[in-house]
Motif scaffolding. Structure first.
Motif, PDB file in Angstrom:
ATOM      1  N   LYS A  53      45.952  19.431  41.304  1.00 29.07           N
ATOM      2  CA  LYS A  53      45.742  20.058  40.001  1.00 29.07           C
ATOM      3  C   LYS A  53      44.653  21.127  40.058  1.00 29.07           C
ATOM      4  O   LYS A  53      44.214  21.627  39.024  1.00 29.07           O
ATOM      5  CB  LYS A  53      45.386  18.996  38.965  1.00 29.07           C
ATOM      6  N   GLY A  54      44.181  21.452  41.263  1.00 27.72           N
ATOM      7  CA  GLY A  54      43.150  22.469  41.428  1.00 27.72           C
ATOM      8  C   GLY A  54      41.759  21.999  41.056  1.00 27.72           C
ATOM      9  O   GLY A  54      40.853  22.799  40.901  1.00 27.72           O
ATOM     10  N   ILE A  55      41.558  20.695  40.944  1.00 29.86           N
ATOM     11  CA  ILE A  55      40.278  20.134  40.488  1.00 29.86           C
ATOM     12  C   ILE A  55      39.503  19.538  41.660  1.00 29.86           C
ATOM     13  O   ILE A  55      40.069  18.824  42.492  1.00 29.86           O
ATOM     14  CB  ILE A  55      40.520  19.054  39.419  1.00 29.86           C
ATOM     15  N   TYR A  56      38.211  19.852  41.722  1.00 33.77           N
ATOM     16  CA  TYR A  56      37.318  19.210  42.694  1.00 33.77           C
ATOM     17  C   TYR A  56      36.312  18.361  41.933  1.00 33.77           C
ATOM     18  O   TYR A  56      35.981  18.640  40.775  1.00 33.77           O
ATOM     19  CB  TYR A  56      36.611  20.240  43.578  1.00 33.77           C
ATOM     20  N   THR A  57      35.810  17.318  42.583  1.00 31.40           N
ATOM     21  CA  THR A  57      34.838  16.417  41.965  1.00 31.40           C
ATOM     22  C   THR A  57      33.774  16.036  42.988  1.00 31.40           C
ATOM     23  O   THR A  57      34.103  15.714  44.125  1.00 31.40           O
ATOM     24  CB  THR A  57      35.525  15.131  41.450  1.00 31.40           C
ATOM     25  N   ILE A  58      32.515  16.075  42.564  1.00 29.45           N
ATOM     26  CA  ILE A  58      31.381  15.589  43.359  1.00 29.45           C
ATOM     27  C   ILE A  58      30.730  14.503  42.508  1.00 29.45           C
ATOM     28  O   ILE A  58      30.369  14.759  41.364  1.00 29.45           O
ATOM     29  CB  ILE A  58      30.332  16.696  43.606  1.00 29.45           C
ATOM     30  N   ALA A  59      30.596  13.311  43.040  1.00 30.51           N
ATOM     31  CA  ALA A  59      29.959  12.218  42.302  1.00 30.51           C
ATOM     32  C   ALA A  59      28.926  11.556  43.209  1.00 30.51           C
ATOM     33  O   ALA A  59      29.140  11.430  44.416  1.00 30.51           O
ATOM     34  CB  ALA A  59      30.990  11.200  41.843  1.00 30.51           C
ATOM     35  N   GLU A  64      17.122   6.681  39.781  1.00 26.46           N
ATOM     36  CA  GLU A  64      16.798   7.549  38.644  1.00 26.46           C
ATOM     37  C   GLU A  64      15.701   8.552  39.001  1.00 26.46           C
ATOM     38  O   GLU A  64      15.743   9.707  38.592  1.00 26.46           O
ATOM     39  CB  GLU A  64      16.371   6.689  37.455  1.00 26.46           C
ATOM     40  N   SER A  65      14.735   8.132  39.792  1.00 23.87           N
ATOM     41  CA  SER A  65      13.609   8.991  40.151  1.00 23.87           C
ATOM     42  C   SER A  65      14.012  10.133  41.091  1.00 23.87           C
ATOM     43  O   SER A  65      13.249  11.067  41.294  1.00 23.87           O
ATOM     44  CB  SER A  65      12.506   8.157  40.807  1.00 23.87           C
ATOM     45  N   ASN A  66      15.204  10.048  41.657  1.00 23.62           N
ATOM     46  CA  ASN A  66      15.624  11.047  42.637  1.00 23.62           C
ATOM     47  C   ASN A  66      16.898  11.770  42.214  1.00 23.62           C
ATOM     48  O   ASN A  66      17.592  12.347  43.037  1.00 23.62           O
ATOM     49  CB  ASN A  66      15.844  10.378  44.001  1.00 23.62           C
ATOM     50  N   LYS A  67      17.213  11.754  40.911  1.00 21.97           N
ATOM     51  CA  LYS A  67      18.473  12.348  40.456  1.00 21.97           C
ATOM     52  C   LYS A  67      18.444  13.868  40.551  1.00 21.97           C
ATOM     53  O   LYS A  67      17.395  14.482  40.692  1.00 21.97           O
ATOM     54  CB  LYS A  67      18.806  11.896  39.041  1.00 21.97           C
ATOM     55  N   TRP A  68      19.641  14.477  40.470  1.00 22.39           N
ATOM     56  CA  TRP A  68      19.757  15.932  40.532  1.00 22.39           C
ATOM     57  C   TRP A  68      18.950  16.580  39.415  1.00 22.39           C
ATOM     58  O   TRP A  68      18.967  16.138  38.272  1.00 22.39           O
ATOM     59  CB  TRP A  68      21.199  16.369  40.370  1.00 22.39           C
ATOM     60  N   LYS A  94      24.985  28.454  38.717  1.00 23.62           N
ATOM     61  CA  LYS A  94      23.787  27.618  38.822  1.00 23.62           C
ATOM     62  C   LYS A  94      23.524  26.986  37.467  1.00 23.62           C
ATOM     63  O   LYS A  94      23.670  27.647  36.442  1.00 23.62           O
ATOM     64  CB  LYS A  94      22.592  28.458  39.259  1.00 23.62           C
ATOM     65  N   PHE A  95      23.135  25.710  37.481  1.00 20.63           N
ATOM     66  CA  PHE A  95      22.864  25.039  36.213  1.00 20.63           C
ATOM     67  C   PHE A  95      21.864  23.919  36.408  1.00 20.63           C
ATOM     68  O   PHE A  95      21.696  23.389  37.504  1.00 20.63           O
ATOM     69  CB  PHE A  95      24.166  24.479  35.607  1.00 20.63           C
ATOM     70  N   LYS A  96      21.166  23.591  35.335  1.00 20.43           N
ATOM     71  CA  LYS A  96      20.264  22.434  35.315  1.00 20.43           C
ATOM     72  C   LYS A  96      21.112  21.209  35.049  1.00 20.43           C
ATOM     73  O   LYS A  96      22.048  21.246  34.261  1.00 20.43           O
ATOM     74  CB  LYS A  96      19.216  22.579  34.209  1.00 20.43           C
ATOM     75  N   TYR A  97      20.800  20.119  35.713  1.00 24.51           N
ATOM     76  CA  TYR A  97      21.560  18.894  35.509  1.00 24.51           C
ATOM     77  C   TYR A  97      20.665  17.882  34.804  1.00 24.51           C
ATOM     78  O   TYR A  97      20.029  17.044  35.423  1.00 24.51           O
ATOM     79  CB  TYR A  97      22.061  18.324  36.844  1.00 24.51           C
ATOM     80  N   ASN A  98      20.559  17.993  33.490  1.00 24.51           N
ATOM     81  CA  ASN A  98      19.686  17.100  32.728  1.00 24.51           C
ATOM     82  C   ASN A  98      20.487  16.080  31.921  1.00 24.51           C
ATOM     83  O   ASN A  98      20.021  15.583  30.907  1.00 24.51           O
ATOM     84  CB  ASN A  98      18.766  17.908  31.817  1.00 24.51           C
ATOM     85  N   LEU A  99      21.678  15.776  32.374  1.00 22.81           N
ATOM     86  CA  LEU A  99      22.518  14.818  31.655  1.00 22.81           C
ATOM     87  C   LEU A  99      22.169  13.391  32.048  1.00 22.81           C
ATOM     88  O   LEU A  99      21.819  13.119  33.194  1.00 22.81           O
ATOM     89  CB  LEU A  99      23.991  15.093  31.966  1.00 22.81           C
ATOM     90  N   PRO A 100      22.275  12.450  31.123  1.00 21.86           N
ATOM     91  CA  PRO A 100      21.985  11.053  31.447  1.00 21.86           C
ATOM     92  C   PRO A 100      23.042  10.467  32.383  1.00 21.86           C
ATOM     93  O   PRO A 100      24.101  11.048  32.599  1.00 21.86           O
ATOM     94  CB  PRO A 100      22.007  10.355  30.085  1.00 21.86           C
ATOM     95  N   SER A 101      22.733   9.318  32.919  1.00 21.24           N
ATOM     96  CA  SER A 101      23.625   8.650  33.864  1.00 21.24           C
ATOM     97  C   SER A 101      25.006   8.430  33.277  1.00 21.24           C
ATOM     98  O   SER A 101      25.166   8.114  32.107  1.00 21.24           O
ATOM     99  CB  SER A 101      23.032   7.298  34.259  1.00 21.24           C
ATOM    100  N   GLY A 102      26.012   8.623  34.124  1.00 15.15           N
ATOM    101  CA  GLY A 102      27.386   8.373  33.717  1.00 15.15           C
ATOM    102  C   GLY A 102      28.087   9.567  33.114  1.00 15.15           C
ATOM    103  O   GLY A 102      29.268   9.512  32.832  1.00 15.15           O
TER     104      GLY A 102
END
Length: 121
Positions: A53-59, A64-68, A94-102
């Motif tokens: 489907k042309g979709i890539y995913t990185i998970a 918590e102290s070492n998150k992106w 480029k983007f900031k990743y300030n989203l909570p877990s999950g």
């Protein structure tokens, strides 16, 4: 533990007009690189390939102290024989990743175009 996900799509912009239309199609097997910096300053490199489907995913799950903190996603290669030229305007995001877990972060679609546009566009 903290879990984050980055996903995006890679498509062939057949007309080269930077608009996804009915004549365009997704690119399976396109290669994408994602570079992330963690809150502790570590640099993590990821490589992903698009699915049918042309979709890539990185998970990733990490303490918590070492998150992106921020990430840069950029396409590396399209293996489609007729659609290999990257649009200059979408060379990387480029983007900031300030989203909570999950939660996931969706990156705009990366577009490739053919070496020459068809005459029906």
């Amino acid at each position: 533990a903290w879990t984050g996900e980055i996903r995006g799509r890679v498509a062939c912009d057949v007309c080269g007009d930077s608009i996804i239309g009915p004549e365009d199609h997704v690119l399976e097997g396109a290669e994408v690189a994602v570079l992330c910096i963690t809150k502790s300053g570590d640099v993590l490199n990821y490589q992903a390939f698009t699915n049918a489907k042309g979709i890539y995913t990185i998970a990733e799950t990490m303490p918590e102290s070492n998150k992106w903190d921020s990430c840069l996603a950029r396409p590396i290669n399209s293996f489609h024989e007729h659609c290999t030229q990257m649009h200059i305007t979408n060379s990387g995001v480029k983007f900031k990743y300030n989203l909570p877990s999950g939660y996931s972060r969706t990156v705009g679609t990366f577009l490739y175009k053919p070496a020459s546009s068809p005459t029906y566009c």
